[in-house]
Design a protein around this motif. Structure first.
Motif, PDB file in Angstrom:
ATOM      1  N   ALA A 109       0.834  -1.209   0.000  1.00 58.73           N
ATOM      2  CA  ALA A 109       0.000   0.000   0.000  1.00 58.73           C
ATOM      3  C   ALA A 109       0.864   1.253   0.000  1.00 58.73           C
ATOM      4  CB  ALA A 109      -0.927  -0.016   1.219  1.00 58.73           C
ATOM      5  N   ALA A 110       1.969   1.246   0.775  1.00 58.26           N
ATOM      6  CA  ALA A 110       2.845   2.421   0.819  1.00 58.26           C
ATOM      7  C   ALA A 110       3.467   2.695  -0.549  1.00 58.26           C
ATOM      8  CB  ALA A 110       3.938   2.205   1.860  1.00 58.26           C
ATOM      9  N   TYR A 114       2.824   6.257  -2.704  1.00 58.49           N
ATOM     10  CA  TYR A 114       3.899   7.122  -3.201  1.00 58.49           C
ATOM     11  C   TYR A 114       3.907   7.177  -4.722  1.00 58.49           C
ATOM     12  CZ  TYR A 114       5.940   7.474   1.460  1.00 58.49           C
ATOM     13  OH  TYR A 114       6.152   7.741   2.787  1.00 58.49           O
ATOM     14  N   ALA A 115       3.613   6.045  -5.364  1.00 55.83           N
ATOM     15  CA  ALA A 115       3.593   6.025  -6.824  1.00 55.83           C
ATOM     16  C   ALA A 115       2.500   6.940  -7.379  1.00 55.83           C
ATOM     17  CB  ALA A 115       3.393   4.598  -7.324  1.00 55.83           C
ATOM     18  N   ALA A 116       1.362   7.013  -6.689  1.00 56.65           N
ATOM     19  CA  ALA A 116       0.268   7.869  -7.155  1.00 56.65           C
ATOM     20  C   ALA A 116       0.493   9.331  -6.803  1.00 56.65           C
ATOM     21  CB  ALA A 116      -1.054   7.384  -6.555  1.00 56.65           C
ATOM     22  N   GLY A 172      -3.469   7.836  -2.524  1.00 56.21           N
ATOM     23  CA  GLY A 172      -2.298   8.566  -3.000  1.00 56.21           C
ATOM     24  C   GLY A 172      -2.652   9.610  -4.036  1.00 56.21           C
ATOM     25  N   TRP A 173      -3.514   9.238  -4.973  1.00 55.00           N
ATOM     26  CA  TRP A 173      -3.888  10.188  -6.037  1.00 55.00           C
ATOM     27  C   TRP A 173      -4.662  11.379  -5.460  1.00 55.00           C
ATOM     28  CZ3 TRP A 173      -8.806  11.678  -7.612  1.00 55.00           C
ATOM     29  CH2 TRP A 173      -8.851  12.459  -8.766  1.00 55.00           C
ATOM     30  N   SER A 174      -5.628  11.104  -4.584  1.00 57.44           N
ATOM     31  CA  SER A 174      -6.478  12.180  -4.068  1.00 57.44           C
ATOM     32  C   SER A 174      -5.702  13.143  -3.176  1.00 57.44           C
ATOM     33  CB  SER A 174      -7.658  11.590  -3.294  1.00 57.44           C
ATOM     34  OG  SER A 174      -7.195  10.807  -2.211  1.00 57.44           O
ATOM     35  N   THR A 175      -4.804  12.625  -2.331  1.00 64.41           N
ATOM     36  CA  THR A 175      -4.013  13.535  -1.491  1.00 64.41           C
ATOM     37  C   THR A 175      -2.984  14.286  -2.322  1.00 64.41           C
ATOM     38  OG1 THR A 175      -2.570  11.658  -0.907  1.00 64.41           O
ATOM     39  CG2 THR A 175      -4.319  12.224   0.641  1.00 64.41           C
ATOM     40  N   GLY A 176      -2.520  13.680  -3.407  1.00 63.28           N
ATOM     41  CA  GLY A 176      -1.621  14.402  -4.303  1.00 63.28           C
ATOM     42  C   GLY A 176      -2.325  15.555  -4.981  1.00 63.28           C
ATOM     43  N   VAL A 177      -3.585  15.357  -5.352  1.00 60.03           N
ATOM     44  CA  VAL A 177      -4.374  16.426  -5.975  1.00 60.03           C
ATOM     45  C   VAL A 177      -4.587  17.571  -4.991  1.00 60.03           C
ATOM     46  CG1 VAL A 177      -6.669  16.993  -6.859  1.00 60.03           C
ATOM     47  CG2 VAL A 177      -5.510  14.924  -7.658  1.00 60.03           C
ATOM     48  N   LEU A 178      -4.781  17.250  -3.724  1.00 57.44           N
ATOM     49  CA  LEU A 178      -5.021  18.290  -2.713  1.00 57.44           C
ATOM     50  C   LEU A 178      -3.782  19.142  -2.432  1.00 57.44           C
ATOM     51  CD1 LEU A 178      -7.219  16.312  -0.151  1.00 57.44           C
ATOM     52  CD2 LEU A 178      -7.972  18.069  -1.788  1.00 57.44           C
TER      53      LEU A 178
END
Length: 276
Positions: A109-110, A114-116, A172-178
């Motif tokens: 999961a980690a 990070y990849a996303a 990962g994707w959603s927190t990266g967008v934020l």
């Protein structure tokens, strides 16, 4: 991310076999083979007669009973002082199996988180590229290690892997967008729960070790090595937590709602993966 399942290294031919800590111990009784004389009695008598200085049985017996009169150093093989290896109970085996299963899926999961996150973060914050790669590489190493342990001891992965894969990628994707702060708050929350999880495993194994020592036993080299690896991995996870705080994780909005929600999700995933 697919990872290779490594097979255990081959031991030298004469090396003692190390018991599998998740398999019952078997004790093979030692057998002694009677020594046979390779020379006929007649040839031994002839060789003694041909060499008047050769030792006779009586002289050998007397020399074994008498102290040595020369200056040669007599070497002796010391008795083995290794402690017997404790055989784990069924409850201890179940604890190890569930803990290793959670560790493996947690590291997967980690990696996915990070990849996303990385493509979105480094696009707006290029200076974070080395840090994200550093943390990703360490998580990949942890995942590789636990894959190796699961394969060696035939511990099944959690059946929830497809669900956790999708959930971790979305997180990962959603927190990266934020933004950077939200992504770092995600790392802080995840690593807080993972660090606590590894601490609990180390504490339990050390408690087993102390009880074994009190009985004159040991956990064996494999479990001793596992404790060291768990400590190393825990410290690297807590290092990631420090990096997240240094990069304004606590500036995320809303910080409390975000981190507490992620931590609750991690605890739920750990609980389910231990059992399924």
């Amino acid at each position: 991310m697919a990872a290779r399942l490594l097979t255990p290294r081959a031991l030298p031919r004469n090396a003692p076999q190390i018991p599998d800590f998740l398999a019952p111990l078997t004790v093979t009784p030692r057998t002694t083979t009677p020594r046979t004389c390779l020379l006929p009695r007649q040839r031994r008598t002839q060789s003694t007669a041909a060499n008047p200085h050769a030792p006779t049985p009586s002289s050998v017996a007397s020399s074994n009973l008498s102290p040595s009169t020369n200056n040669a150093t007599v070497s002796s093989t010391p008795l083995s002082t290794s402690k017997p290896v404790h055989e784990l109970s069924q409850e201890q085996r179940s604890f190890l199996s569930s803990a290793l299963r959670v560790n493996q899926t947690g590291e997967l999961a980690a990696i996915l988180i990070y990849a996303a996150q990385t493509p979105q973060l480094v696009r707006s914050h290029p200076h974070l590229r080395p840090l994200m790669k550093h943390m990703y590489d360490q998580e990949a190493g942890h995942y590789k290690f636990f894959n190796q342990v699961l394969a060696k001891h035939r511990v099944r992965p959690t059946a929830m892997t497809p669900v956790w894969t999708a959930a971790a990628s979305f997180l990962g994707w959603s927190t990266g967008v934020l933004g950077r702060e939200a992504a770092m708050a995600c790392t802080e929350a995840v690593e807080t729960e993972i660090g606590t999880h590894y601490n609990e495993q180390v504490r339990v194994l050390l408690d087993w070790s102390e009880k074994c020592k009190a009985r004159g036993e040991s956990l064996g080299p494999e479990l001793d090595e596992l404790v060291g690896e768990l400590r190393r991995i825990r410290d690297e996870e807590l290092e990631h937590l420090d990096h997240a705080v240094e990069n304004d994780a606590k500036e995320a909005k809303p910080y409390e709602l975000l981190t507490e929600g992620i931590r609750a999700g991690c605890r739920g995933a750990i609980w389910v993966s231990e059992r399924v």
